[in-house]
Write a protein that holds these residues in place. Structure first.
Motif, PDB file in Angstrom:
ATOM      1  N   ARG A  18       0.841  -1.209   0.000  1.00 51.72           N
ATOM      2  CA  ARG A  18       0.000   0.000   0.000  1.00 51.72           C
ATOM      3  C   ARG A  18       0.873   1.254   0.000  1.00 51.72           C
ATOM      4  O   ARG A  18       0.617   2.201  -0.739  1.00 51.72           O
ATOM      5  CB  ARG A  18      -0.913  -0.022   1.224  1.00 51.72           C
ATOM      6  CG  ARG A  18      -1.774   1.215   1.370  1.00 51.72           C
ATOM      7  CD  ARG A  18      -2.675   1.136   2.586  1.00 51.72           C
ATOM      8  NE  ARG A  18      -1.892   1.050   3.814  1.00 51.72           N
ATOM      9  CZ  ARG A  18      -2.323   0.478   4.935  1.00 51.72           C
ATOM     10  NH1 ARG A  18      -3.520  -0.047   5.011  1.00 51.72           N
ATOM     11  NH2 ARG A  18      -1.545   0.440   6.006  1.00 51.72           N
ATOM     12  N   ALA A  19       1.921   1.260   0.818  1.00 51.68           N
ATOM     13  CA  ALA A  19       2.822   2.411   0.889  1.00 51.68           C
ATOM     14  C   ALA A  19       3.550   2.617  -0.442  1.00 51.68           C
ATOM     15  O   ALA A  19       3.713   3.750  -0.892  1.00 51.68           O
ATOM     16  CB  ALA A  19       3.816   2.235   2.027  1.00 51.68           C
ATOM     17  N   ARG A  20       3.974   1.532  -1.062  1.00 47.07           N
ATOM     18  CA  ARG A  20       4.631   1.652  -2.365  1.00 47.07           C
ATOM     19  C   ARG A  20       3.684   2.271  -3.383  1.00 47.07           C
ATOM     20  O   ARG A  20       4.088   3.124  -4.173  1.00 47.07           O
ATOM     21  CB  ARG A  20       5.107   0.295  -2.872  1.00 47.07           C
ATOM     22  CG  ARG A  20       6.351  -0.193  -2.186  1.00 47.07           C
ATOM     23  CD  ARG A  20       6.904  -1.396  -2.864  1.00 47.07           C
ATOM     24  NE  ARG A  20       7.466  -1.010  -4.164  1.00 47.07           N
ATOM     25  CZ  ARG A  20       8.189  -1.818  -4.907  1.00 47.07           C
ATOM     26  NH1 ARG A  20       8.449  -3.046  -4.504  1.00 47.07           N
ATOM     27  NH2 ARG A  20       8.677  -1.412  -6.058  1.00 47.07           N
ATOM     28  N   GLN A  21       2.433   1.855  -3.365  1.00 50.40           N
ATOM     29  CA  GLN A  21       1.452   2.417  -4.295  1.00 50.40           C
ATOM     30  C   GLN A  21       1.335   3.927  -4.066  1.00 50.40           C
ATOM     31  O   GLN A  21       1.316   4.708  -5.014  1.00 50.40           O
ATOM     32  CB  GLN A  21       0.109   1.727  -4.109  1.00 50.40           C
ATOM     33  CG  GLN A  21      -0.920   2.171  -5.109  1.00 50.40           C
ATOM     34  CD  GLN A  21      -2.212   1.384  -4.975  1.00 50.40           C
ATOM     35  OE1 GLN A  21      -2.580   0.930  -3.901  1.00 50.40           O
ATOM     36  NE2 GLN A  21      -2.905   1.227  -6.086  1.00 50.40           N
ATOM     37  N   PHE A  22       1.282   4.351  -2.805  1.00 48.62           N
ATOM     38  CA  PHE A  22       1.199   5.781  -2.499  1.00 48.62           C
ATOM     39  C   PHE A  22       2.432   6.521  -3.019  1.00 48.62           C
ATOM     40  O   PHE A  22       2.316   7.501  -3.750  1.00 48.62           O
ATOM     41  CB  PHE A  22       1.063   5.994  -0.990  1.00 48.62           C
ATOM     42  CG  PHE A  22       1.068   7.439  -0.596  1.00 48.62           C
ATOM     43  CD1 PHE A  22      -0.102   8.189  -0.631  1.00 48.62           C
ATOM     44  CD2 PHE A  22       2.242   8.076  -0.215  1.00 48.62           C
ATOM     45  CE1 PHE A  22      -0.101   9.536  -0.289  1.00 48.62           C
ATOM     46  CE2 PHE A  22       2.256   9.422   0.122  1.00 48.62           C
ATOM     47  CZ  PHE A  22       1.084  10.149   0.086  1.00 48.62           C
ATOM     48  N   TYR A  23       3.610   6.054  -2.627  1.00 47.84           N
ATOM     49  CA  TYR A  23       4.837   6.772  -2.995  1.00 47.84           C
ATOM     50  C   TYR A  23       5.150   6.701  -4.484  1.00 47.84           C
ATOM     51  O   TYR A  23       5.664   7.658  -5.055  1.00 47.84           O
ATOM     52  CB  TYR A  23       6.021   6.276  -2.161  1.00 47.84           C
ATOM     53  CG  TYR A  23       5.998   6.845  -0.768  1.00 47.84           C
ATOM     54  CD1 TYR A  23       6.287   8.191  -0.544  1.00 47.84           C
ATOM     55  CD2 TYR A  23       5.652   6.068   0.319  1.00 47.84           C
ATOM     56  CE1 TYR A  23       6.238   8.743   0.723  1.00 47.84           C
ATOM     57  CE2 TYR A  23       5.603   6.610   1.601  1.00 47.84           C
ATOM     58  CZ  TYR A  23       5.897   7.943   1.784  1.00 47.84           C
ATOM     59  OH  TYR A  23       5.843   8.486   3.047  1.00 47.84           O
ATOM     60  N   GLN A  25       2.847   5.949  -7.094  1.00 47.87           N
ATOM     61  CA  GLN A  25       1.804   6.482  -7.968  1.00 47.87           C
ATOM     62  C   GLN A  25       1.430   7.920  -7.639  1.00 47.87           C
ATOM     63  O   GLN A  25       1.251   8.734  -8.532  1.00 47.87           O
ATOM     64  CB  GLN A  25       0.575   5.581  -7.923  1.00 47.87           C
ATOM     65  CG  GLN A  25       0.845   4.235  -8.548  1.00 47.87           C
ATOM     66  CD  GLN A  25      -0.362   3.304  -8.493  1.00 47.87           C
ATOM     67  OE1 GLN A  25      -1.454   3.702  -8.136  1.00 47.87           O
ATOM     68  NE2 GLN A  25      -0.136   2.057  -8.849  1.00 47.87           N
ATOM     69  N   LYS A  26       1.317   8.260  -6.355  1.00 44.02           N
ATOM     70  CA  LYS A  26       0.901   9.614  -5.991  1.00 44.02           C
ATOM     71  C   LYS A  26       2.068  10.588  -5.881  1.00 44.02           C
ATOM     72  O   LYS A  26       1.962  11.729  -6.283  1.00 44.02           O
ATOM     73  CB  LYS A  26       0.105   9.595  -4.687  1.00 44.02           C
ATOM     74  CG  LYS A  26      -1.257   8.940  -4.851  1.00 44.02           C
ATOM     75  CD  LYS A  26      -2.122   9.129  -3.643  1.00 44.02           C
ATOM     76  CE  LYS A  26      -3.499   8.542  -3.896  1.00 44.02           C
ATOM     77  NZ  LYS A  26      -4.434   8.890  -2.838  1.00 44.02           N
ATOM     78  N   LEU A  79       1.203  17.699  -6.506  1.00 42.21           N
ATOM     79  CA  LEU A  79       0.890  16.522  -5.698  1.00 42.21           C
ATOM     80  C   LEU A  79      -0.607  16.406  -5.430  1.00 42.21           C
ATOM     81  O   LEU A  79      -1.157  15.299  -5.442  1.00 42.21           O
ATOM     82  CB  LEU A  79       1.685  16.547  -4.393  1.00 42.21           C
ATOM     83  CG  LEU A  79       3.183  16.274  -4.560  1.00 42.21           C
ATOM     84  CD1 LEU A  79       3.941  16.639  -3.295  1.00 42.21           C
ATOM     85  CD2 LEU A  79       3.425  14.818  -4.947  1.00 42.21           C
ATOM     86  N   LYS A  80      -1.282  17.531  -5.213  1.00 34.16           N
ATOM     87  CA  LYS A  80      -2.742  17.491  -5.046  1.00 34.16           C
ATOM     88  C   LYS A  80      -3.398  16.919  -6.302  1.00 34.16           C
ATOM     89  O   LYS A  80      -4.360  16.155  -6.214  1.00 34.16           O
ATOM     90  CB  LYS A  80      -3.298  18.884  -4.752  1.00 34.16           C
ATOM     91  CG  LYS A  80      -3.127  19.322  -3.310  1.00 34.16           C
ATOM     92  CD  LYS A  80      -3.760  20.692  -3.087  1.00 34.16           C
ATOM     93  CE  LYS A  80      -3.695  21.130  -1.648  1.00 34.16           C
ATOM     94  NZ  LYS A  80      -4.294  22.478  -1.451  1.00 34.16           N
ATOM     95  N   ALA A  81      -2.880  17.280  -7.462  1.00 32.64           N
ATOM     96  CA  ALA A  81      -3.429  16.774  -8.719  1.00 32.64           C
ATOM     97  C   ALA A  81      -3.273  15.257  -8.831  1.00 32.64           C
ATOM     98  O   ALA A  81      -4.030  14.601  -9.545  1.00 32.64           O
ATOM     99  CB  ALA A  81      -2.758  17.462  -9.908  1.00 32.64           C
ATOM    100  N   ARG A  82      -2.313  14.706  -8.099  1.00 29.44           N
ATOM    101  CA  ARG A  82      -2.082  13.256  -8.098  1.00 29.44           C
ATOM    102  C   ARG A  82      -2.800  12.561  -6.947  1.00 29.44           C
ATOM    103  O   ARG A  82      -2.651  11.367  -6.754  1.00 29.44           O
ATOM    104  CB  ARG A  82      -0.592  12.981  -8.023  1.00 29.44           C
ATOM    105  CG  ARG A  82       0.177  13.471  -9.242  1.00 29.44           C
ATOM    106  CD  ARG A  82       1.634  13.201  -9.087  1.00 29.44           C
ATOM    107  NE  ARG A  82       1.888  11.797  -9.327  1.00 29.44           N
ATOM    108  CZ  ARG A  82       2.780  11.327 -10.182  1.00 29.44           C
ATOM    109  NH1 ARG A  82       3.502  12.161 -10.878  1.00 29.44           N
ATOM    110  NH2 ARG A  82       2.940  10.042 -10.333  1.00 29.44           N
ATOM    111  N   GLY A  83      -3.541  13.340  -6.146  1.00 30.02           N
ATOM    112  CA  GLY A  83      -4.319  12.741  -5.073  1.00 30.02           C
ATOM    113  C   GLY A  83      -3.733  12.837  -3.681  1.00 30.02           C
ATOM    114  O   GLY A  83      -4.288  12.282  -2.732  1.00 30.02           O
ATOM    115  N   ASP A 113       1.292  10.097   4.555  1.00 31.99           N
ATOM    116  CA  ASP A 113       1.300   9.038   3.559  1.00 31.99           C
ATOM    117  C   ASP A 113       0.209   8.017   3.885  1.00 31.99           C
ATOM    118  O   ASP A 113      -0.572   8.200   4.825  1.00 31.99           O
ATOM    119  CB  ASP A 113       2.696   8.414   3.441  1.00 31.99           C
ATOM    120  CG  ASP A 113       3.131   7.594   4.649  1.00 31.99           C
ATOM    121  OD1 ASP A 113       2.324   7.377   5.586  1.00 31.99           O
ATOM    122  OD2 ASP A 113       4.291   7.161   4.666  1.00 31.99           O
ATOM    123  N   SER A 114       0.150   6.954   3.145  1.00 35.26           N
ATOM    124  CA  SER A 114      -0.876   5.926   3.332  1.00 35.26           C
ATOM    125  C   SER A 114      -0.775   5.230   4.681  1.00 35.26           C
ATOM    126  O   SER A 114      -1.721   4.602   5.135  1.00 35.26           O
ATOM    127  CB  SER A 114      -0.770   4.888   2.215  1.00 35.26           C
ATOM    128  OG  SER A 114       0.514   4.267   2.255  1.00 35.26           O
TER     129      SER A 114
END
Length: 125
Positions: A18-23, A25-26, A79-83, A113-114
């Motif tokens: 989950r953390a990898r997805q956050f860092y 992708q976002k 970063l806001k544009a990426r969620g 972060d997530s």
């Protein structure tokens, strides 16, 4: 004595996937390598961090790490544009239209972060 050596940040994660997805992708980080169930990311100036599994993630109420940046407001918008959702702390100082706080010679913004870790963007002013 230790100032002549690089220093690296640890970022705790209850759920590394989950953390990898956050860092990745976002935030837009690219992993350097997977190590012992975690992942290393490299940054400018030869710095890096290690995202690692632990049940203690998100327990600190202070920033885990910060990026020294040139334009906090531009990065907040990107970063806001990426969620990425930024925190709104009640603290003294001027606020920019994007939400950054300027005080004490720095302009700063924080996000979680997530995993609940607090991360910061800091711009010298």
């Amino acid at each position: 004595m230790l100032q002549k050596y690089p220093m690296y940040a640890y970022i705790p994660a209850k759920d590394v996937a989950r953390a990898r997805q956050f860092y990745e992708q976002k935030v837009g980080l690219k992993p350097k390598e997977e190590i012992a169930g975690g992942v290393a990311y490299e940054f400018a100036g030869g710095t890096a961090c290690f995202l690692y599994p632990t049940p203690n993630a998100g327990t600190s109420r202070a920033s885990q790490a910060f990026w020294q940046v040139d334009d906090v407001d531009a990065l907040i918008a990107a970063l806001k544009a990426r969620g990425v959702v930024f925190e709104d702390y009640d603290m003294p100082g001027e606020r920019s239209p994007q939400g950054a706080v300027t005080a004490g010679g720095a302009k700063a913004a924080w996000f979680k972060d997530s995993e609940g870790n607090i991360m910061a963007l800091i711009q010298a002013v």
